[in-house]
Design a protein around this motif. Sequence first.
Motif, PDB file in Angstrom:
ATOM      1  N   ASP A  37      60.465   0.413 186.803  1.00 40.20           N
ATOM      2  CA  ASP A  37      61.498  -0.618 186.760  1.00 40.20           C
ATOM      3  C   ASP A  37      61.108  -1.681 187.783  1.00 40.20           C
ATOM      4  OD1 ASP A  37      63.850  -2.173 187.361  1.00 40.20           O
ATOM      5  OD2 ASP A  37      65.069  -0.615 186.436  1.00 40.20           O
ATOM      6  N   VAL A  38      60.736  -2.844 187.285  1.00 38.10           N
ATOM      7  CA  VAL A  38      60.224  -3.882 188.168  1.00 38.10           C
ATOM      8  C   VAL A  38      61.291  -4.321 189.171  1.00 38.10           C
ATOM      9  CG1 VAL A  38      59.245  -6.206 188.264  1.00 38.10           C
ATOM     10  CG2 VAL A  38      58.604  -4.659 186.412  1.00 38.10           C
ATOM     11  N   GLY A  39      62.545  -4.374 188.744  1.00 45.39           N
ATOM     12  CA  GLY A  39      63.619  -4.769 189.649  1.00 45.39           C
ATOM     13  C   GLY A  39      63.736  -3.855 190.847  1.00 45.39           C
ATOM     14  N   ALA A  40      63.438  -2.563 190.661  1.00 47.99           N
ATOM     15  CA  ALA A  40      63.493  -1.607 191.765  1.00 47.99           C
ATOM     16  C   ALA A  40      62.243  -1.704 192.637  1.00 47.99           C
ATOM     17  CB  ALA A  40      63.652  -0.190 191.221  1.00 47.99           C
ATOM     18  N   VAL A  41      61.088  -1.951 192.022  1.00 45.71           N
ATOM     19  CA  VAL A  41      59.836  -2.024 192.778  1.00 45.71           C
ATOM     20  C   VAL A  41      59.829  -3.216 193.731  1.00 45.71           C
ATOM     21  CG1 VAL A  41      57.343  -2.440 192.559  1.00 45.71           C
ATOM     22  CG2 VAL A  41      58.460  -0.768 191.082  1.00 45.71           C
ATOM     23  N   VAL A  42      60.375  -4.360 193.285  1.00 49.66           N
ATOM     24  CA  VAL A  42      60.311  -5.572 194.115  1.00 49.66           C
ATOM     25  C   VAL A  42      61.535  -5.744 195.004  1.00 49.66           C
ATOM     26  CG1 VAL A  42      58.882  -6.700 192.386  1.00 49.66           C
ATOM     27  CG2 VAL A  42      61.343  -7.109 192.376  1.00 49.66           C
ATOM     28  N   ALA A  43      62.473  -4.808 194.943  1.00 44.66           N
ATOM     29  CA  ALA A  43      63.657  -4.897 195.797  1.00 44.66           C
ATOM     30  C   ALA A  43      63.289  -4.559 197.239  1.00 44.66           C
ATOM     31  CB  ALA A  43      64.740  -3.949 195.293  1.00 44.66           C
ATOM     32  N   GLY A  44      64.158  -4.983 198.162  1.00 48.89           N
ATOM     33  CA  GLY A  44      63.942  -4.679 199.574  1.00 48.89           C
ATOM     34  C   GLY A  44      63.412  -5.874 200.328  1.00 48.89           C
ATOM     35  N   PRO A  45      62.234  -5.751 200.941  1.00 55.21           N
ATOM     36  CA  PRO A  45      61.714  -6.863 201.755  1.00 55.21           C
ATOM     37  C   PRO A  45      61.305  -8.032 200.859  1.00 55.21           C
ATOM     38  CG  PRO A  45      60.062  -5.142 201.544  1.00 55.21           C
ATOM     39  CD  PRO A  45      61.323  -4.582 200.956  1.00 55.21           C
ATOM     40  N   PRO A  46      61.238  -9.251 201.419  1.00 52.58           N
ATOM     41  CA  PRO A  46      60.775 -10.398 200.635  1.00 52.58           C
ATOM     42  C   PRO A  46      59.403 -10.117 200.015  1.00 52.58           C
ATOM     43  CG  PRO A  46      61.684 -11.149 202.713  1.00 52.58           C
ATOM     44  CD  PRO A  46      61.611  -9.652 202.798  1.00 52.58           C
ATOM     45  N   THR A  47      59.252 -10.554 198.768  1.00 52.80           N
ATOM     46  CA  THR A  47      58.036 -10.256 198.015  1.00 52.80           C
ATOM     47  C   THR A  47      57.568 -11.494 197.268  1.00 52.80           C
ATOM     48  OG1 THR A  47      58.740  -7.954 197.696  1.00 52.80           O
ATOM     49  CG2 THR A  47      57.029  -8.780 196.225  1.00 52.80           C
ATOM     50  N   LEU A  48      56.295 -11.786 197.367  1.00 50.86           N
ATOM     51  CA  LEU A  48      55.689 -12.857 196.585  1.00 50.86           C
ATOM     52  C   LEU A  48      55.116 -12.230 195.312  1.00 50.86           C
ATOM     53  CD1 LEU A  48      53.363 -15.672 197.916  1.00 50.86           C
ATOM     54  CD2 LEU A  48      52.964 -14.592 195.705  1.00 50.86           C
ATOM     55  N   LEU A  49      55.620 -12.669 194.170  1.00 48.34           N
ATOM     56  CA  LEU A  49      55.101 -12.236 192.874  1.00 48.34           C
ATOM     57  C   LEU A  49      54.168 -13.320 192.342  1.00 48.34           C
ATOM     58  CD1 LEU A  49      58.266 -10.813 191.056  1.00 48.34           C
ATOM     59  CD2 LEU A  49      56.482  -9.544 192.259  1.00 48.34           C
ATOM     60  N   ASN A  50      52.958 -12.930 192.003  1.00 46.50           N
ATOM     61  CA  ASN A  50      51.979 -13.888 191.487  1.00 46.50           C
ATOM     62  C   ASN A  50      51.583 -13.508 190.070  1.00 46.50           C
ATOM     63  OD1 ASN A  50      48.650 -14.448 191.354  1.00 46.50           O
ATOM     64  ND2 ASN A  50      49.928 -16.177 191.976  1.00 46.50           N
ATOM     65  N   LEU A  51      51.928 -14.344 189.094  1.00 44.17           N
ATOM     66  CA  LEU A  51      51.573 -14.106 187.704  1.00 44.17           C
ATOM     67  C   LEU A  51      50.161 -14.601 187.457  1.00 44.17           C
ATOM     68  CD1 LEU A  51      54.730 -13.937 187.717  1.00 44.17           C
ATOM     69  CD2 LEU A  51      54.652 -14.800 185.374  1.00 44.17           C
ATOM     70  N   TRP A  52      49.334 -13.753 186.842  1.00 45.31           N
ATOM     71  CA  TRP A  52      47.920 -14.073 186.686  1.00 45.31           C
ATOM     72  C   TRP A  52      47.336 -13.358 185.475  1.00 45.31           C
ATOM     73  CZ3 TRP A  52      43.915 -10.378 187.184  1.00 45.31           C
ATOM     74  CH2 TRP A  52      44.353  -9.083 187.548  1.00 45.31           C
ATOM     75  N   ALA A  53      46.134 -13.766 185.099  1.00 43.21           N
ATOM     76  CA  ALA A  53      45.369 -13.099 184.044  1.00 43.21           C
ATOM     77  C   ALA A  53      43.892 -13.211 184.379  1.00 43.21           C
ATOM     78  CB  ALA A  53      45.652 -13.727 182.678  1.00 43.21           C
TER      79      ALA A  53
END
Length: 208
Positions: free
Chosen positions: A84-100
Amino acid sequence: MVPVRSLAVLAVAVAAITALIVGLFWSAEPASSPTSGAAGVAARAHPTRDEGGAPPCPPAAITDPVPALSGVSARCLGAPGPVDVGAVVAGPPTLLNLWASWCAPCREEMPVLDAYAATPDAVRVIGVNVTDRPDAAAALMRDLKIRYPSLTDADDVQRALGTPPLLPLSYLVTGDGAVRRLQDVLVFGDPAQVRTSVAAALRDRGIR
């Protein structure tokens, strides 16, 4: 009047040209396009042997999941099963980088993000690999020696964020569950740019 023989020759020529165009279209499809059907389901459930060495994703946080990504599934590159991505990125501030892996600017930016992630004051960085083959994604991470983890089979994340059709894209998820796109720099060229962009986004949320 046009003779019947001429019409038949014309029809054959049109059919041949159509077949050629269709063939060129499909051959131009990126080799890194995602799998589909039964093969795609299997790829999402189990990593391939070619995904070895990918950094592990952080465990799901005990806090409430990020609302915008709660219930959205992806897979940690190199690991089996959905998360569950919402649970993985919860908590401390997180930079998500979309890439291929087929995205040239992504290849330029990923080492910059990796260098930023290694600095003492950095927020957590997690890649989100989209419209790609997981084995190609893992190979690029190995080639570039990327140390931060990445989600894959993550097209649902892209849809949940409502991203524009371009890569790379970076988002900051703050501790209060807000998600904000970092737009001040299109492609990060050095770690200082990343640090400045993240700090500005945190200040806008009243976080220092």
